[in-house]
Enzyme design. Structure first.
Site, PDB file in Angstrom:
ATOM      1  N   HIS A  17      48.997  40.431  50.531  1.00 34.04           N
ATOM      2  CA  HIS A  17      48.124  39.530  51.319  1.00 34.04           C
ATOM      3  C   HIS A  17      48.163  39.992  52.770  1.00 34.04           C
ATOM      4  CE1 HIS A  17      46.673  35.120  51.957  1.00 34.04           C
ATOM      5  NE2 HIS A  17      46.264  35.886  52.963  1.00 34.04           N
ATOM      6  N   HIS A  19      45.268  41.047  55.781  1.00 33.98           N
ATOM      7  CA  HIS A  19      43.913  41.267  56.281  1.00 33.98           C
ATOM      8  C   HIS A  19      43.993  42.398  57.307  1.00 33.98           C
ATOM      9  CE1 HIS A  19      42.376  37.514  54.480  1.00 33.98           C
ATOM     10  NE2 HIS A  19      43.601  37.063  54.730  1.00 33.98           N
ATOM     11  N   HIS A 197      41.685  32.738  48.462  1.00 28.80           N
ATOM     12  CA  HIS A 197      42.493  31.840  49.276  1.00 28.80           C
ATOM     13  C   HIS A 197      42.222  30.412  48.800  1.00 28.80           C
ATOM     14  CE1 HIS A 197      42.810  35.381  51.684  1.00 28.80           C
ATOM     15  NE2 HIS A 197      43.333  34.786  52.741  1.00 28.80           N
ATOM     16  N   GLU A 200      45.713  26.432  50.990  1.00 34.81           N
ATOM     17  CA  GLU A 200      46.367  26.615  52.282  1.00 34.81           C
ATOM     18  C   GLU A 200      46.115  25.354  53.102  1.00 34.81           C
ATOM     19  OE1 GLU A 200      46.426  29.697  56.097  1.00 34.81           O
ATOM     20  OE2 GLU A 200      44.682  29.640  54.791  1.00 34.81           O
ATOM     21  N   ASP A 278      49.840  38.292  56.037  1.00 31.55           N
ATOM     22  CA  ASP A 278      48.544  37.679  56.327  1.00 31.55           C
ATOM     23  C   ASP A 278      47.818  38.420  57.451  1.00 31.55           C
ATOM     24  OD1 ASP A 278      46.418  35.949  56.107  1.00 31.55           O
ATOM     25  OD2 ASP A 278      47.528  34.131  56.563  1.00 31.55           O
ATOM     26  N   ASP A 279      47.957  37.934  58.690  1.00 30.93           N
ATOM     27  CA  ASP A 279      47.346  38.555  59.880  1.00 30.93           C
ATOM     28  C   ASP A 279      48.456  38.783  60.902  1.00 30.93           C
ATOM     29  OD1 ASP A 279      44.197  38.206  59.458  1.00 30.93           O
ATOM     30  OD2 ASP A 279      45.205  36.399  58.739  1.00 30.93           O
TER      31      ASP A 279
END
Length: 342
Positions: A17, A19, A197, A200, A278-279
């Site tokens: 996961h 991005h 997703h 969340e 994630d980011d």
């Protein structure tokens, strides 16, 4: 913590996961803005970092899309990917399955082939340089409509042999998985894997829709599934991998404190939880930082970290032979450290 920190750093692991646009560090943002003569709404790296004080997912997305404006040429996307894999290699990542958001770029007039060719070049370099294998997942932006997703899907068809699957990201609340039922069905018919997703900020119902309507092969986030005991049992029974992102959860107020993070509760329920970043440029850390932060917050053992790493390979889209090779390396690493402790 120092012993487990070193253990985590060297622990072979997969990242499921990530991005790639979310790995755009402020320093690279400024460098690319200068190279491409793009004006950005920040005067310094420190000003960018101070802007990363999000209160919710939408606050993050606003700055995320602004930062992406500096990505123009193939070289930019290649540099972005190379920088991520350089960091991943330091964290013991041996396989990564990365998301990219083509609509973020095509809506700005950047051709699809510029985006994907740049990323593929970076992925190839990472395999040659670090022996990190990788796969690419095309994500649809859920705040746009399904017809826009279909346009992207059709544009991507010539690259389906280089794309392992499709995903669904961006603003979750108000954009249920059911909105993209037809394009996900088309992706399945094309032989692509499907992830989304869900759970969340959105309710457990979104997780159920992702399972029953989108027919996902992997669940991104999924924290709120724990609010529904039947859903939790189903995820465990179906061995559905959850790509959990602790620092992201904390930054976006999904959890108030990492001491309250449910990752060990997920493992106790038999869920195939994994740890991911994630980011990372926006949420304060790469995959090793996420492992260490949640290990400290929840006092995770080496065995728990080992289980999370094992789940990352089991939940990957590698074939059985490739998965077994990674698991053998993981077992060898663990046994080596166990013998040293004895």
């Amino acid at each position: 913590m120092s012993d487990i920190s070193e253990f985590i750093t060297n622990l072979p692991k997969a990242e499921l996961h990530l991005h790639i646009e979310g790995s755009l560090e402020p320093e690279m943002m400024f460098r690319l803005a200068h190279r491409n003569k793009i004006n950005i709404p920040f005067r310094s790296v420190d000003e960018v970092r101070s802007a990363y004080n999000f209160t919710n997912l939408q606050d993050f997305l606003n700055i995320y899309y602004a930062g992406a404006n500096v990505l123009i040429e193939e070289e930019d996307f290649r540099d972005l990917a190379v920088a991520y894999f350089d960091r991943a290699a330091q964290d013991g990542v041996t396989h990564a399955e990365i998301f990219f958001d083509p609509q973020t770029h095509t809506d700005r007039g950047i051709p699809f082939n510029v985006v994907i060719n740049g990323l593929l070049a970076g992925m190839k370099e990472a395999e040659e340089k670090h022996s990190i294998s990788s796969k690419l997942i095309l994500c649809f932006l859920r705040h746009l409509d399904e017809e826009e997703a279909f346009k992207t899907f059709r544009t991507a068809e010539p690259w389906f042999d280089r794309i392992v699957g499709v995903g669904l990201d961006s603003s979750e609340v108000g954009h249920p998985p059911s909105k993209f039922a037809r394009v996900f069905a088309a992706a399945g018919d094309a032989g692509l894997k499907r992830v989304a997703h869900a759970g969340e900020e959105g309710p457990p119902e979104y997780v159920q829709q992702a399972l029953d309507i989108l027919h996902i092969d992997r669940l991104d986030h999924g924290n709120r599934a724990l609010e529904n005991s039947e859903l939790t049992t189903r995820l465990a029974r179906e061995a559905m991998a959850l790509t959990v992102c602790p620092l992201s959860n904390h930054k976006l107020r999904v959890v108030n404190d990492l001491c309250d993070h449910p990752v060990d509760r997920m493992l106790a329920h038999g869920l195939r939880a994994t740890i991911n970043s994630d980011d990372p440029a926006y949420f304060g850390g790469y995959i090793g930082d996420n492992y260490r932060a949640v290990a400290k917050g929840r006092n995770l053992s080496r065995e728990a970290c080992m289980t999370l790493a094992r789940n990352s390979f089991l939940g990957s889209f590698l074939n059985d032979y490739e998965t077994m090779a990674h698991l053998q390396k993981l077992d060898a690493f663990f046994h080596k450290h166990h013998e040293v402790d004895l």
